[in-house]
Design a protein around this motif. Structure first.
Motif, PDB file in Angstrom:
ATOM      1  N   GLU A  72      16.995  10.446  -2.668  1.00  0.00           N
ATOM      2  CA  GLU A  72      18.299  11.034  -2.352  1.00  0.00           C
ATOM      3  C   GLU A  72      18.367  11.508  -0.901  1.00  0.00           C
ATOM      4  N   LYS A  73      17.273  12.030  -0.367  1.00  0.00           N
ATOM      5  CA  LYS A  73      17.256  12.568   0.999  1.00  0.00           C
ATOM      6  C   LYS A  73      16.846  11.526   2.038  1.00  0.00           C
ATOM      7  N   TYR A  74      15.868  10.698   1.696  1.00  0.00           N
ATOM      8  CA  TYR A  74      15.300   9.739   2.651  1.00  0.00           C
ATOM      9  C   TYR A  74      15.217   8.348   2.028  1.00  0.00           C
ATOM     10  N   PRO A  75      16.328   7.689   1.776  1.00  0.00           N
ATOM     11  CA  PRO A  75      16.256   6.381   1.092  1.00  0.00           C
ATOM     12  C   PRO A  75      15.458   5.326   1.873  1.00  0.00           C
ATOM     13  N   ALA A  76      15.633   5.275   3.181  1.00  0.00           N
ATOM     14  CA  ALA A  76      14.925   4.255   3.968  1.00  0.00           C
ATOM     15  C   ALA A  76      13.424   4.519   3.978  1.00  0.00           C
ATOM     16  N   LYS A  77      13.025   5.769   4.182  1.00  0.00           N
ATOM     17  CA  LYS A  77      11.601   6.095   4.195  1.00  0.00           C
ATOM     18  C   LYS A  77      10.979   5.894   2.818  1.00  0.00           C
ATOM     19  N   PHE A  78      11.729   6.218   1.777  1.00  0.00           N
ATOM     20  CA  PHE A  78      11.233   5.980   0.419  1.00  0.00           C
ATOM     21  C   PHE A  78      10.977   4.491   0.202  1.00  0.00           C
ATOM     22  N   LEU A  79      11.962   3.654   0.576  1.00  0.00           N
ATOM     23  CA  LEU A  79      11.813   2.209   0.373  1.00  0.00           C
ATOM     24  C   LEU A  79      10.660   1.638   1.207  1.00  0.00           C
ATOM     25  N   LEU A  80      10.548   2.088   2.451  1.00  0.00           N
ATOM     26  CA  LEU A  80       9.451   1.600   3.297  1.00  0.00           C
ATOM     27  C   LEU A  80       8.092   2.033   2.758  1.00  0.00           C
ATOM     28  N   THR A  81       7.983   3.289   2.355  1.00  0.00           N
ATOM     29  CA  THR A  81       6.704   3.810   1.873  1.00  0.00           C
ATOM     30  C   THR A  81       6.304   3.157   0.547  1.00  0.00           C
ATOM     31  N   SER A  82       7.254   3.052  -0.372  1.00  0.00           N
ATOM     32  CA  SER A  82       6.921   2.447  -1.667  1.00  0.00           C
ATOM     33  C   SER A  82       6.627   0.953  -1.517  1.00  0.00           C
ATOM     34  N   SER A  83       7.373   0.278  -0.655  1.00  0.00           N
ATOM     35  CA  SER A  83       7.105  -1.151  -0.419  1.00  0.00           C
ATOM     36  C   SER A  83       5.757  -1.356   0.254  1.00  0.00           C
ATOM     37  N   GLY A  84       5.456  -0.500   1.232  1.00  0.00           N
ATOM     38  CA  GLY A  84       4.147  -0.586   1.893  1.00  0.00           C
ATOM     39  C   GLY A  84       3.007  -0.316   0.932  1.00  0.00           C
ATOM     40  N   GLY A  85       3.187   0.661   0.040  1.00  0.00           N
ATOM     41  CA  GLY A  85       2.169   0.927  -0.983  1.00  0.00           C
ATOM     42  C   GLY A  85       2.008  -0.244  -1.924  1.00  0.00           C
ATOM     43  N   GLY A  86       3.131  -0.892  -2.267  1.00  0.00           N
ATOM     44  CA  GLY A  86       3.062  -2.088  -3.107  1.00  0.00           C
ATOM     45  C   GLY A  86       2.315  -3.212  -2.421  1.00  0.00           C
ATOM     46  N   ILE A  87       2.555  -3.366  -1.115  1.00  0.00           N
ATOM     47  CA  ILE A  87       1.846  -4.400  -0.351  1.00  0.00           C
ATOM     48  C   ILE A  87       0.354  -4.082  -0.288  1.00  0.00           C
ATOM     49  N   LEU A  88       0.026  -2.810  -0.148  1.00  0.00           N
ATOM     50  CA  LEU A  88      -1.388  -2.416  -0.100  1.00  0.00           C
ATOM     51  C   LEU A  88      -2.097  -2.772  -1.406  1.00  0.00           C
ATOM     52  N   LEU A  89      -1.493  -2.430  -2.534  1.00  0.00           N
ATOM     53  CA  LEU A  89      -2.110  -2.765  -3.824  1.00  0.00           C
ATOM     54  C   LEU A  89      -2.164  -4.271  -4.045  1.00  0.00           C
ATOM     55  N   LEU A  90      -1.095  -4.968  -3.659  1.00  0.00           N
ATOM     56  CA  LEU A  90      -1.098  -6.430  -3.745  1.00  0.00           C
ATOM     57  C   LEU A  90      -2.206  -7.009  -2.877  1.00  0.00           C
ATOM     58  N   GLY A  91      -2.399  -6.437  -1.693  1.00  0.00           N
ATOM     59  CA  GLY A  91      -3.462  -6.890  -0.805  1.00  0.00           C
ATOM     60  C   GLY A  91      -4.835  -6.777  -1.449  1.00  0.00           C
ATOM     61  N   LEU A  92      -5.069  -5.697  -2.189  1.00  0.00           N
ATOM     62  CA  LEU A  92      -6.355  -5.537  -2.876  1.00  0.00           C
ATOM     63  C   LEU A  92      -6.556  -6.620  -3.931  1.00  0.00           C
ATOM     64  N   VAL A  93      -5.503  -6.935  -4.663  1.00  0.00           N
ATOM     65  CA  VAL A  93      -5.589  -8.008  -5.667  1.00  0.00           C
ATOM     66  C   VAL A  93      -5.878  -9.334  -4.978  1.00  0.00           C
ATOM     67  N   LEU A  94      -5.179  -9.596  -3.877  1.00  0.00           N
ATOM     68  CA  LEU A  94      -5.371 -10.857  -3.170  1.00  0.00           C
ATOM     69  C   LEU A  94      -6.752 -10.958  -2.530  1.00  0.00           C
ATOM     70  N   ILE A  95      -7.281  -9.828  -2.079  1.00  0.00           N
ATOM     71  CA  ILE A  95      -8.638  -9.843  -1.519  1.00  0.00           C
ATOM     72  C   ILE A  95      -9.632 -10.261  -2.592  1.00  0.00           C
ATOM     73  N   ARG A  96      -9.464  -9.739  -3.805  1.00  0.00           N
ATOM     74  CA  ARG A  96     -10.358 -10.123  -4.907  1.00  0.00           C
ATOM     75  C   ARG A  96     -10.240 -11.611  -5.198  1.00  0.00           C
ATOM     76  N   LEU A  97      -9.029 -12.117  -5.195  1.00  0.00           N
ATOM     77  CA  LEU A  97      -8.794 -13.540  -5.425  1.00  0.00           C
ATOM     78  C   LEU A  97      -9.445 -14.378  -4.323  1.00  0.00           C
ATOM     79  N   TYR A  98      -9.257 -13.961  -3.093  1.00  0.00           N
ATOM     80  CA  TYR A  98      -9.819 -14.686  -1.949  1.00  0.00           C
ATOM     81  C   TYR A  98     -11.343 -14.675  -1.979  1.00  0.00           C
ATOM     82  N   LEU A  99     -11.922 -13.522  -2.264  1.00  0.00           N
ATOM     83  CA  LEU A  99     -13.387 -13.432  -2.276  1.00  0.00           C
ATOM     84  C   LEU A  99     -14.004 -14.322  -3.353  1.00  0.00           C
ATOM     85  N   GLY A 100     -13.373 -14.419  -4.506  1.00  0.00           N
ATOM     86  CA  GLY A 100     -13.877 -15.291  -5.565  1.00  0.00           C
ATOM     87  C   GLY A 100     -13.895 -16.748  -5.127  1.00  0.00           C
TER      88      GLY A 100
END
Length: 173
Positions: A72-100
């Motif tokens: 409600e107060k910071y929609p852009a920062k919320f979207l950027l932070t949550s999207s960046g966190g999603g990318i970070l977790l996705l990156g960890l999954v992809l690193i596991r896939l790549y290493l295998g």
């Protein structure tokens, strides 16, 4: 291996490596596994899996982002932070896939196969015959290298998205 596989005639009859530790069999197992098979899918299905994982990652990151930046107060920062966190977790999954896939590629490319006869304490090394080495290197070059290149492109896209998010974040401040 398939019964009509011409590579069965290769000089692996005297191979001391247990079947499940042969690099080609490890490749086949990896290719058929639920998680690692994602990287072998056609591009549209691969991208849909990546998006699916990102959405679940975003669902995990969004409440954490909301604690610092309420929507409600910071929609852009919320979207950027949550999207960046999603990318970070996705990156960890992809690193596991790549290493295998990278591990199997290196096992196929190596001229020596390290294996364990009955446990971690009795490792041995088997030198691949020339025809086995050539076959394994062909599999690594033509089957696994395109997978690794596709994943490297995925990492580059994610890094680019992360960078764009960082630039937008700086513009918001």
């Amino acid at each position: 291996m398939l019964p009509d596989d011409p590579t069965q005639n290769l000089s692996i009859a005297a191979c001391p490596v247990p079947s499940e530790q042969l690099p080609l069999n490890e490749y086949e197992d990896l290719k058929e596994s639920w998680f690692f098979r994602w990287a072998t899918l056609e591009r549209s299905r691969y991208v849909s899996k990546i998006i699916w994982v990102w959405l679940w990652s975003w669902a995990i990151a969004a409440p954490i982002a909301a604690a610092s930046f309420p929507f409600e107060k910071y929609p852009a920062k919320f979207l950027l932070t949550s999207s960046g966190g999603g990318i970070l977790l996705l990156g960890l999954v992809l690193i596991r896939l790549y290493l295998g896939w990278s591990y199997i590629s290196s096992r196929l490319m190596d001229a020596n196969v390290f294996y364990e006869e009955s446990g971690w304490y009795d490792g041995q090394t088997w030198i691949k015959p020339a025809e086995v080495l050539a076959r394994d290197r062909l599999v690594a070059s033509y089957q696994i290298q395109p997978i690794l290149k596709q994943m490297q492109v995925t990492f580059a896209v994610l890094a680019g998205l992360w960078g764009i998010g960082a630039i937008i974040w700086q513009l918001l401040n």
